[in-house]
Write a protein that holds these residues in place. Structure first.
Motif, PDB file in Angstrom:
ATOM      1  N   THR A   5       4.681 -39.458  41.620  1.00  0.00           N
ATOM      2  CA  THR A   5       5.882 -39.209  42.529  1.00  0.00           C
ATOM      3  C   THR A   5       5.702 -37.564  42.701  1.00  0.00           C
ATOM      4  O   THR A   5       5.739 -37.937  44.236  1.00  0.00           O
ATOM      5  CB  THR A   5       7.395 -39.133  41.508  1.00  0.00           C
ATOM      6  N   PHE A   9       5.898 -37.657  47.669  1.00  0.00           N
ATOM      7  CA  PHE A   9       7.047 -36.793  47.714  1.00  0.00           C
ATOM      8  C   PHE A   9       6.252 -35.279  48.272  1.00  0.00           C
ATOM      9  O   PHE A   9       6.634 -35.585  49.784  1.00  0.00           O
ATOM     10  CB  PHE A   9       7.748 -35.998  46.488  1.00  0.00           C
ATOM     11  N   CYS A  13       7.802 -35.231  52.285  1.00  0.00           N
ATOM     12  CA  CYS A  13       7.995 -33.779  51.960  1.00  0.00           C
ATOM     13  C   CYS A  13       7.038 -32.784  53.818  1.00  0.00           C
ATOM     14  O   CYS A  13       8.177 -32.926  54.557  1.00  0.00           O
ATOM     15  CB  CYS A  13       8.214 -33.077  51.336  1.00  0.00           C
ATOM     16  N   PHE A 136      13.418 -39.119  45.291  1.00  0.00           N
ATOM     17  CA  PHE A 136      12.707 -38.793  44.309  1.00  0.00           C
ATOM     18  C   PHE A 136      13.061 -38.611  43.017  1.00  0.00           C
ATOM     19  O   PHE A 136      12.392 -37.749  41.959  1.00  0.00           O
ATOM     20  CB  PHE A 136      11.302 -37.278  44.318  1.00  0.00           C
ATOM     21  N   LEU A 150      12.093 -30.142  43.253  1.00  0.00           N
ATOM     22  CA  LEU A 150      11.857 -30.605  44.458  1.00  0.00           C
ATOM     23  C   LEU A 150      11.990 -29.143  46.282  1.00  0.00           C
ATOM     24  O   LEU A 150      11.408 -29.295  46.879  1.00  0.00           O
ATOM     25  CB  LEU A 150      12.419 -31.565  44.798  1.00  0.00           C
TER      26      LEU A 150
END
Length: 206
Positions: A5, A9, A13, A136, A150
């Motif tokens: 993940t 991400f 991002c 996510f 995150l």
């Protein structure tokens, strides 16, 4: 949250962090006028605004922004007007007055406040956090720690993007040595900031 993940991400991002939005443009302009270090340190205002937005998204309070059309358009209009104000300041800036004395007179607080207000005046940013980060998050695990991880990664990548844009601005600072070149650069940035303000003003909720 597993490694696979995070591997998806981080690049997704970072693409958002590197998008040439108003804050990144402000970093370029500040670095050109006041130097790399001052531009990077002023980015603390942007990070503070983003921390608040991530907290709102984590707490689910951003739902209020989705639901309230009046609140969304109020924040959006204020943010656009502030971008127009910064554009007007840049357009009128005197290129001959951007030497060492001018740098000393512009404090860190003023530049950091500009970064904060530009970030906070964009309600679309809160909606990005609300729509992007939850993709996510594993709903079968505790939510708060995942949002914290995150959000922290987003802020770290934002610092990297901010440093890259500030470095670009610092390099331009060495190239733009004549008043005429500085005036052209300032007015180009002013036009881009005004365009960003217009785009924000015309944007709609997703």
């Amino acid at each position: 949250m597993d490694i696979s993940t995070l591997l998806i991400f981080v690049p997704a991002c970072f693409a958002l962090n590197m998008a040439p939005g108003p804050n990144n443009l402000l970093s370029v302009s500040n670095a050109t006028r006041y130097g790399f270090r001052r531009s990077c340190s002023a980015g603390a205002g942007r990070l503070l605004a983003f921390m608040g937005m991530i907290a709102l998204a984590s707490a689910g309070l951003a739902v209020v922004l989705h639901a309230s059309e009046l609140l969304f358009y109020g924040i959006k209009t204020a943010g656009a007007l502030y971008l127009f104000y910064l554009a007007w300041q840049l357009w009128r800036a005197q290129p001959g007055g951007e030497g060492a004395p001018a740098q000393a007179s512009v404090g860190w607080w003023r530049l950091a406040r500009q970064e904060f207000l530009v970030a906070a005046g964009n309600p679309k940013a809160i909606l990005i956090f609300t729509a992007f980060l939850p993709q996510f998050v594993d709903p079968n695990r505790p939510m708060a720690p995942q949002f914290a991880v995150l959000g922290a990664l987003f802020l770290v990548l934002e610092v990297v993007a901010m440093a890259i844009y500030s470095w670009m601005g610092a390099r331009m600072r060495h190239w733009i040595t004549q008043p005429r070149g500085k005036r052209i650069f300032n007015r180009s940035c002013a036009g881009l900031l005004a365009g960003a303000g217009l785009g924000l003003l015309l944007s709609r909720r997703s």
